[in-house]
Write an enzyme that holds these catalytic residues in place. Structure first.
Site, PDB file in Angstrom:
ATOM      1  N   LYS A 174     -13.760   2.172  -5.586  1.00 52.52           N
ATOM      2  CA  LYS A 174     -13.666   0.718  -5.432  1.00 52.52           C
ATOM      3  C   LYS A 174     -13.087   0.406  -4.064  1.00 52.52           C
ATOM      4  O   LYS A 174     -11.881   0.441  -3.864  1.00 52.52           O
ATOM      5  CB  LYS A 174     -12.800   0.070  -6.507  1.00 52.52           C
ATOM      6  CG  LYS A 174     -12.974  -1.459  -6.539  1.00 52.52           C
ATOM      7  CD  LYS A 174     -11.814  -2.177  -7.177  1.00 52.52           C
ATOM      8  CE  LYS A 174     -10.666  -2.367  -6.243  1.00 52.52           C
ATOM      9  NZ  LYS A 174     -10.970  -3.265  -5.084  1.00 52.52           N
ATOM     10  N   CYS A 190      -0.141   3.035   7.453  1.00 50.47           N
ATOM     11  CA  CYS A 190       0.943   3.479   6.575  1.00 50.47           C
ATOM     12  C   CYS A 190       1.917   4.385   7.312  1.00 50.47           C
ATOM     13  O   CYS A 190       3.083   4.469   6.950  1.00 50.47           O
ATOM     14  CB  CYS A 190       0.367   4.226   5.368  1.00 50.47           C
ATOM     15  SG  CYS A 190      -0.746   3.243   4.361  1.00 50.47           S
TER      16      CYS A 190
END
Length: 488
Positions: free
Chosen positions: A180, A289
């Site tokens: 997804k 990140c």
């Protein structure tokens, strides 16, 4: 002025053998961050398409697991070569997705193919072991088996890297996947799904279903998902953990960071400044990140470091991400730009540190896009929101320290622990400090560079589980113990 680029394919969900240009989740107007204008309309999966994708994946997984290991290895290598051959197209779609500069986009495609090459080599090496059974001569086998169908929710800031790190080991472990991608970055993942079909992977082995929160929730809760991996924010991960509790589904998370970058006085200052700039506000406009957003500098070099860092970021070419001369592009959305500038404005208003450079949206020809100047604050208290809350934008905080113990204490004073950086020419100090820093990856005198052979993941609220290396393969297999009695 940056022109809104268009794509030459119609986005469609990829489920089994089908391409679905319409889906129950409606559509999403995808906006190119460089201009603020729509460049694609994305069909969005709802629970109906998620269920269909999971059922398709379950059937394909049985076919995949039944193939000889050499055939599975051949197909994964073929996929890696197809990715290499499609590098230019995939890189361009990466820029369409979230405006990563085109000078950097091919590197993410290269990492994708490297992960598939690496894990193709593990397919015939997932061996088990035997262990003696007390008081018996029975055969006691310990083996690793696939979970079945893996749900993979990838982030918008590097969707191909997210696919590389999770999908390659999942397939090598004998699983099928339902990917997804987010509505903010679905285009390159959809092209990856098409390549999987083109090289001959079983239909439904890799399904790609862009969707929003409703689709994500359906994927997490689906009983046909054997395990789920999520890369994204801690706030979303906590919601996933609650939703997965209904089925006690195993999870792995790669979440955010507020990473410390510790610069000692004996460091190579030229290199330390370059890495601090690149791994701070510049790479993906700070939307990484692994961003080293807390820069800790030994006091004796603190003034000089500030001057050099400001000079390093002040003249970086910022603009159209399709221009190969641009090193820095926009942030991903209008909402992100508002959030980041709001954080900057609040820090200035409250007197949190000194604003050395940046802090504003860019105007002129770039005014319609979401461009923010690289921003550096100095003298930031480590207890402040600016130092403790992930900004996820081109904003870094510089703060001084006096001793090694103080540097380590400040670096570890965070809820996060994804990566950490340190710069020193003292080999013994490098070993001491790396052992004391609370982070899943520590980079000494180096950029953050993900490699397929190295495990990557976080401590504390930066998640759990590892991607990369044999640890990444183990993440997508489960252990079975089989005992066969010999004799009566």
């Amino acid at each position: 002025m940056t022109a809104t680029p268009t794509i030459d394919t119609e986005p469609a969900l990829l489920i089994g053998e089908d391409r679905l240009a319409e889906a129950s989740g409606g559509t999403f107007d995808h906006v190119f961050p460089g201009t603020g204008q729509v460049n694609a309309v994305i069909p969005m999966a709802g629970p109906e398409e998620i269920d269909r994708a999971v059922r398709s994946a379950a059937a394909a997984q049985r076919e995949w697991a039944a193939l000889p290991v050499e055939r599975r290895r051949e197909l994964m290598i073929a996929l890696a070569r197809a990715i290499d051959a499609d590098t230019e197209n995939l890189a361009r779609l990466n820029v369409h997705d979230y405006a990563v500069p085109i000078m950097m986009a091919p590197g993410q495609v290269g990492l994708l193919s490297k992960f598939f090459d690496y894990y193709a080599g593990w397919i015939d090496k997932v061996t088990g072991q035997t262990a003696p059974v007390m008081g018996s001569h029975d055969v006691n086998m310990i083996t690793r088996e696939p979970y079945g169908v893996i749900g993979v929710i990838v982030p918008w800031n590097g969707p191909l890297v997210g696919i590389a790190m999770a999908v390659a080991p999942a397939l090598a472990g004998g699983n099928a996947v339902v990917i997804k991608p987010p509505e903010l970055a679905p285009l390159a993942p959809l092209r990856f799904g098409e390549l999987c079909r083109e090289v001959g992977l079983p239909a439904g082995l890799v399904n790609v279903v862009p969707g929003g929160p409703e689709a994500g929730d359906a994927l997490v809760r689906h009983r046909g998902i054997g395990k789920l991996h999520f890369t994204g924010s801690g706030a979303t991960a906590k919601k996933i953990a609650v939703a997965a509790a209904d089925t006690l589904k195993p999870l792995s998370f790669e979440l955010g960071g507020k990473s410390a970058n510790v610069v000692f006085a004996d460091a190579n200052l030229d290199r330390a400044v370059m890495i601090a700039a690149f791994m701070g506000p510049l790479t993906q406009s700070g939307q990484s990140c692994a961003c080293g957003s807390r820069i800790l500098v030994e006091r004796s070099i603190y003034p000089e470091f500030q001057e050099r860092l400001v000079a390093a970021v002040a003249h970086v070419p910022i603009g159209d991400p399709f221009d190969p001369s641009m090193m820095m592009g926009p942030v991903v959305s209008a909402a992100a730009a508002d959030r980041i500038t709001g954080t900057i404005d609040e820090a200035v208003r409250s007197g949190t540190g000194r604003l050395l450079t940046g802090g504003k949206r860019l105007g002129g020809d770039l005014a319609e896009g979401y461009y923010i100047e690289p921003t550096v604050f100095a003298d930031v208290p480590n207890s402040s929101p600016l130092a403790q809350i992930e900004t996820f934008g081109p904003v870094v905080s510089v703060m001084p320290f006096d001793t090694e113990d103080e540097a380590v204490a400040i670096a570890n004073d965070s809820d996060f622990g994804l990566v950490a950086y340190a710069h020193t020419s003292d080999f013994e100090r490098a070993h001491r400090v790396s052992g004391r820093l609370e982070a899943g990856s520590v980079w000494i005198n180096a950029f953050s560079e993900i490699q397929p052979s190295g495990p990557y993941g976080g401590y504390k609220e930066s998640g759990y589980g590892r991607l990369g290396g044999i640890e990444g393969l183990h993440e997508f297999t489960q252990v079975k113990n089989t005992r066969i009695t010999l004799g009566s």
